[in-house]
Write a protein that holds these residues in place. Sequence first.
Motif, short mmCIF file in Angstrom:
data_model
loop_
_atom_site.label_atom_id
_atom_site.label_comp_id
_atom_site.label_asym_id
_atom_site.label_seq_id
_atom_site.Cartn_x
_atom_site.Cartn_y
_atom_site.Cartn_z
N MET A 1 -0.08 12.15 11.89
CA MET A 1 0.48 13.08 11.64
C MET A 1 1.47 12.02 10.81
SD MET A 1 2.16 15.39 11.75
CE MET A 1 3.01 16.74 10.83
N THR A 2 1.15 12.90 8.86
CA THR A 2 1.42 12.56 8.06
C THR A 2 3.35 12.85 7.95
OG1 THR A 2 1.17 15.07 6.63
CG2 THR A 2 -0.41 12.69 7.04
N SER A 3 4.07 12.16 6.93
CA SER A 3 5.32 12.78 6.38
C SER A 3 5.64 12.68 4.86
CB SER A 3 6.86 11.19 6.83
OG SER A 3 5.56 11.04 6.15
N LYS A 4 6.82 13.30 4.73
CA LYS A 4 7.17 13.78 3.33
C LYS A 4 7.30 13.08 2.89
CE LYS A 4 8.96 17.46 0.56
NZ LYS A 4 10.23 17.88 0.98
N TYR A 5 6.58 12.56 1.22
CA TYR A 5 7.53 11.11 -0.02
C TYR A 5 8.97 11.39 0.09
CZ TYR A 5 7.05 8.65 -3.69
OH TYR A 5 7.57 7.95 -5.20
N ASN A 6 9.89 10.51 0.63
CA ASN A 6 10.64 10.07 0.27
C ASN A 6 11.21 9.15 -0.60
OD1 ASN A 6 13.85 10.25 0.62
ND2 ASN A 6 13.77 11.20 2.75
N PRO A 7 11.37 9.19 -1.50
CA PRO A 7 11.58 7.97 -2.46
C PRO A 7 13.00 7.19 -2.55
CG PRO A 7 11.48 9.55 -4.09
CD PRO A 7 10.48 10.22 -2.78
N LYS A 8 14.10 7.80 -2.21
CA LYS A 8 15.41 7.56 -1.95
C LYS A 8 15.31 6.68 -0.10
CE LYS A 8 18.79 10.11 -3.70
NZ LYS A 8 19.78 11.18 -3.68
N LEU A 9 14.51 6.98 0.38
CA LEU A 9 14.39 6.27 1.88
C LEU A 9 13.45 4.60 1.51
CD1 LEU A 9 16.37 8.25 4.05
CD2 LEU A 9 14.20 7.76 5.30
N ILE A 10 12.04 4.63 1.06
CA ILE A 10 11.35 4.06 1.09
C ILE A 10 11.74 2.82 0.28
CG2 ILE A 10 9.57 5.04 2.64
CD1 ILE A 10 8.46 4.90 -1.13
N GLU A 11 12.72 3.69 -0.87
CA GLU A 11 13.12 2.32 -2.22
C GLU A 11 13.48 1.64 -1.62
OE1 GLU A 11 13.14 4.21 -6.05
OE2 GLU A 11 11.21 4.84 -5.89
#
Length: 801
Positions: A1-11
């Motif tokens: 299952m793919t998720s949405k790119y969420n820069p805030k979270l991963i950064e």
Amino acid sequence: MTSKYNPKLIEKEIQKKWDQEKKYESKIDNREKYYCLSMFPYPSGKLHMGHVRNYTIGDVISRYKRMKNFNVFQPMGWDAFGLPAENAAIANKVSPKEWTDKNIENMKAQLRSLGFSYDWSKELRTCDSKYYKWEQLIFKKFYDAGLVYRKKSLVNWDPVDETVLANEQVIDGKGWRSGAQIEIKEIDQWFIKITKYADELLNSLDDLDWPENVKLMQKNWIGKSKGAEIKYKIENSDDCLIAFSTRPDTIFGVSFLAIAPNHPIAIQLSNKNKEIKEFLNKCKEIKAAEADIAKAEKLGIDTNIKVIHPFTKEKIALWIGNFVLLEYGTGVVMGVPGHDLRDYEFAKKYELQINQVIDTGKKSLPIVEKGKLINSQKYDGMTSDEAIKEIINDLVEMNSGSELIQFRLRDWGVSRQRYWGCPIPVIYDEESPKVIEKEEMPIELPELAEGSLPKPLNQNKSFINLENNLQRETDTFDTFMDSSWYYARFTSADNDDDIFDQNTKYWLPVDLYIGGIEHAILHLLYSRFFHKALRDIGLLEGDEPFKRLLTQGMVLKDGAKMSKSKGNTVDPQSYIEKYGADTVRLYMMFTSPPEQSLEWSESSVEGASRFLKKIWNLVDGRKFEIYDIDNNFSKEELTLRRKSHATLKKVENDYEVRFSFNTAIAAIMELINSIPEDFKSENASDYQKFCLNETIIFTLKMLFPISPHISEYLWNNFKVEGSDIESSWPEFKATLIEAEEFELIIQVNGKVRGKINLNKNSTQDMAEQAALTVENVKNFIGPSEIKKTIYVKEKLINFVI
RNA sequence: GGGGAUGUGGUGGAACUGGUAGACACGCUUGGCUUAGAACCAAGUGCCGCAAGGCGUGGGGGUUCGACUCCCUCCAUCCCUACCA
């Protein structure tokens, strides 16, 4: 299952991980070292786009070098003394220290949010006495080495505010706050003998891996010129005036001499002569900046004194000219209107004689080029170069002059009449100054009383007056002093006992220094001088501080430098918040090559973000696997592999040799665009999956230096067994890059008329024959005879008809 | 005034050594998906021309089979010019 790119979270997550692992704290080890330094910022409050650009470049290179197994040192600190803190203090009623500390806190958080891999354990700030106590010591060492002296020098004086103004604080000749007409004033100041190193600063430019334009600017700034000093006896006096000229061959064309308005003779005359006094006062209204003096209307006044021409014994008028600088040469110029543009205009204006003594065949004066001498007595007929030699010989014989090598470079005035700077460690006993001993350092900058405005130290009685009638120096250092040696102190910034230590030895010189082109001359020249002087004192090793230099262009908006005063700034913060650090970094690197100026454009940030989403969607949810396959790749599969390896090769070259990040990114985009659709589907064959995985691995690695958060995050989920994305840079296979075919461009009379694919081992004959069968090529040649055929191997064939 | 750079589609830029000008993006146009929009996907996009073709890298001139690239000249913009950093 793919998720949405969420820069805030991963950064945030990735940055936290880096912090916890203390990943970017550097220690001496046995790998090859790489000291990558970006010019430290003035803590103005917020990062601006120029910073983001500068520091992204530095971080991209640092991260790339780490992947290439270098031991990388990338520190960061604060150029924290300077005018803006005083201005802010006056405007906002906060102390410069408070204001600066707060700004540093803000900007540090911004730098962290951008994911720069700094070694914060070596952070320094120049306004900290832990830093500047060593600067005071350096000053003492320079003083002991005979590199320091006191001299009178010009400043812009605001008579209403009773302060010295910086050039930028003088607008149209008036003080920016008071609006009063500024005056040029002469005061005693400290100078450092950079000119002692003029020759070395010039010569060792050759050894530097710096952009040619910067070296040229420094060379011209140092301005070594060969010429003659020529003595002119003053009529009815035993005194002489000595003029320097690079063109002694024009000496028979001299029709006046001009001295600077602050030349002792001029000042002496003004005491007796009202007109001269008025003229000198008028000269005082032009601010001290060279550009303003040069642009101002050339004005002069005849002193009625005559000087004697050393050859013709004629009487020559002595003028005072507002364009003559006392600081340059002797403060005396010989006016040769026939052969110098500025002298020509001056002579026209004041109806002075214009003589031609050089002939080049050109009709109208002035003739500034060298040529053959005329109207020059026995030197007639000689070339300029011959005459220069002869005339200097004869001057020496007559005891009227000699050959002289002159530098344009002047000694460095380091005194500033300001509060927010490093106190100059000097104590006066009556009038005689003494530099204090190391044990008494630092002389700390006195703190301001709550709510009081910053004032120059000479207004602070408790600071000035010491026991036994001793008095403190009240000037502070030019902030260029602070920034002239910070590159070295970074290596030992956590050492309170020694200025430098074994780490300094290990890390210096800086392998790559990155900063704005606006520092091409002053900051870089001062730092080079400091390094050489510190070397001679025995504190540093090596001849140069910065091995390689990358000068980034300005970030412009509407064609002008972004600055608060112009109100055309773009705040990076909102973009970091909206798109994430990776997108901002990618955008900055993609939008123009680092050495060129970057015209800010709003719209293409979106494109950078789109590309990262595309990468996310490609990789997220996929896992690395090992496939049981042999070497039987299809043509399509091989094409992708070729592209992957060729891209890797190109990106490597772009990162390391060319510093051309925009083309590297374009190549990665091309690679992603070239992946065939069915390779990505679940039904893809193992061969196709293998090729796709190879492309993904390369892409994440190549992208990591630029957009590290998303790359590392995707890498960790993709998981190539036992590997950290930063630990290694992949190797391309040269054999895979080679293609069997090439495209031959067919031209007729230099214009493209056809293209064909040919095997790489085709001979010129084969290429020619194949080209001539192309229908369109045949049409263009028609019945004409082929006069000439040019063949460029594996590229192009051109038929000339 | 002096020194150093830059100038290419509507926009940012590519062309690395004199050899396909416009890669890669942005924007725009059309179509798909959608009730609609956003997002996404596909196609097109230097200019003139129906086409064949011609023109085109700030302007003018030159060298060359061939010039964004080399030479001359002019213009415009930016940076530095010693106290903004």
